[in-house]
Design an enzyme around this catalytic site. Structure first.
Site, PDB file in Angstrom:
ATOM      1  CB  CYS A  14      12.279  68.556  95.049  1.00 54.01           C
ATOM      2  SG  CYS A  14      11.468  67.369  93.988  1.00 54.01           S
ATOM      3  CB  CYS A  71      20.045  77.304  96.659  1.00 48.16           C
ATOM      4  SG  CYS A  71      21.143  76.779  95.323  1.00 48.16           S
ATOM      5  CB  CYS A  93      16.660  75.042  97.532  1.00 44.53           C
ATOM      6  SG  CYS A  93      16.565  73.295  97.132  1.00 44.53           S
ATOM      7  CB  CYS A 147      21.550  69.530  97.286  1.00 43.36           C
ATOM      8  SG  CYS A 147      22.470  70.437  96.013  1.00 43.36           S
ATOM      9  CB  CYS A 184      10.403  65.975  88.420  1.00 39.59           C
ATOM     10  SG  CYS A 184      11.602  67.001  89.279  1.00 39.59           S
ATOM     11  CD  GLU A 193      10.158  65.638  98.613  1.00 35.21           C
ATOM     12  OE1 GLU A 193      10.225  65.919  99.809  1.00 35.21           O
ATOM     13  OE2 GLU A 193       9.792  66.445  97.746  1.00 35.21           O
TER      14      GLU A 193
END
Ligand code: SAH
Ligand code: SF4
Length: 377
Positions: free
Chosen positions: A357, A134, A137, A130, A123, A104
């Site tokens: 995101c 977290c 997220c 990832c 952005c 994204e």
């Protein structure tokens, strides 16, 4: 909210020209027996005109256009979905890469005012997924699939540079880039740095280094490395908690790089660059939003050239975390400010289009488009 479905993505394996340095581009065309100035012409089409179809590069000989089309791709990504919000000021794109992965990117337009020039910020993502994980997220929930190449990072900026022209006309320019999309940029340091050099190069996008900001979950050794680089980019550190106990849960990389070591690295960064660091803090109801925690944040940052940016939490499906009430966010901000540290609340952009995101992908999976758009992921 406006949703546009764009053309079907390919599963491209040819080398991408976006991501090649001006020198590499020259070597490529010279290797094909063409004069060096052809590389400058190609770079002009890509970086000044945002033309990504060799067939439209009409000052190149037909044979070169055909060879470029046959043996390379220009932009290593294409949009499968775009949504706009905030009256057209925010555009979010779901982009498909050559291997079918989805990422994204977001364009945020800030019209000029009597006191400020217009800004157009992109952005960008730095990884597919990832590894940091977290729990609040959407990207963290995916795990890491792979690093993005420099071309895939720069490609996101070029995609929106072209879209911005379509939206605003020929004079519109991307003015800022933030690496705050999916992924941990400092875990993909080599490719991210190469992308920053390309964003900066006058023959490419020509963006001032100060107009590029890296956001990190706090990889202390990489922050120190950043401090030694000749191009001084902006740094944002995702703090989210003032104590190691809590940060271990919210930003799990904290188990490796404790808060004290991150702050030490930040001091080294400020000493080397004289640049203020922005500390991001997602406001999570009853988890990290008390006045006592605000005081601890202020103590932690005492004496550091720092700014605190409070982020109203975006709800993520499957996550137990709730956004803090507005009154709590204001009280937190006041407390930080009373300690002499500047503190702002991030303007919410695109919350109606799954602002955080990683969420557009999730929304797409629930969409009628799901079978086509999620294949290959
Ligand atoms: N991985 C890097 C950069 C990408 S995330 C980092 O963590 O800094 C960009 C910012 O968005 C980070 O501060 C991140 O913590 C925050 N963020 C992630 N999910 C969020 C959510 N659901 N609501 C609000 N902010 C979120
Ligand atoms: Fe990764 Fe940043 Fe999301 Fe944490 S907030 S999982 S570091 S992208």
């Amino acid at each position: 909210m406006v949703t546009t479905v764009l053309h079907r993505a390919s599963t491209e394996a040819r080398p991408a020209l976006v991501g090649a340095t001006p020198g590499e581009l020259r070597l490529l065309v010279e290797g094909w027996g063409e004069p060096a100035y052809r590389a400058r012409q190609i770079a002009h089409w890509i970086y000044q005109e945002f033309v990504f179809d060799p067939g439209a590069m009409h000052d190149l000989p037909a044979s070169l256009r055909e060879r470029l089309a046959r043996e390379t791709v220009i932009l290593p990504l294409e949009a499968v979905l775009e949504r706009s919000a905030d009256g057209g000021l925010t555009h979010k794109a779901l982009l498909r890469l050559g291997d079918g992965s989805l990422i994204e990117a977001v364009l945020m337009r800030y019209p000029g005012t009597a006191r400020s020039r217009p800004r157009n910020t992109v952005c960008v993502s730095s990884q597919v997924g990832c590894a940091v994980g977290c729990p609040f997220c959407a990207t963290g929930m995916l795990g890491l699939k792979r690093h993005l190449t420099a071309g895939e990072i720069v490609g996101q900026v070029l995609y929106f540079a072209r879209r911005l022209r379509e939206i605003e006309g020929d004079n519109a320019r991307i003015t800022n880039v933030v690496l705050m999309g999916e992924g941990e940029p400092l875990a993909n340091f080599g490719n991210v740095w190469r992308a920053i050099e390309l964003l900066h190069a006058p023959e490419a996008i020509g963006l001032g280094a100060r107009r590029v900001t890296i956001s990190t979950s706090g990889l202390a050794p990489r922050i120190r490395e950043l401090a030694t680089k000749p191009l001084q980019v902006g740094l944002a550190v995702s703090l989210h908690a003032p104590t190691d106990d809590l940060r271990d849960r919210l930003v799990p990389v904290n188990r490796k790089y404790r808060i004290a070591s991150v702050i030490d690295a930040c001091r080294a960064y400020v000493a080397a660059t004289r640049r203020r660091i922005s500390f991001e803090y997602a406001m999570i109801r009853d988890v990290n939003d008390s006045i006592a925690q605000a005081r601890m944040v202020a103590q932690l940052l005492n004496g550091l050239l720092a700014h605190v940016n409070l982020i109203p939490l975006n709800r993520v499906p499957g996550s137990p975390f709730e956004p803090s009430p507005w009154s709590r966010i204001l009280a937190f901000q006041r407390t930080i400010q009373e300690h002499g540290i500047s503190c702002t609340i991030r303007e919410e952009r695109g919350s109606e289009i799954d602002g955080a995101c990683g969420q557009l992908r999730a929304a797409l999976a629930e969409d009628h488009l799901a079978p086509r758009a999620s294949s290959g992921v």
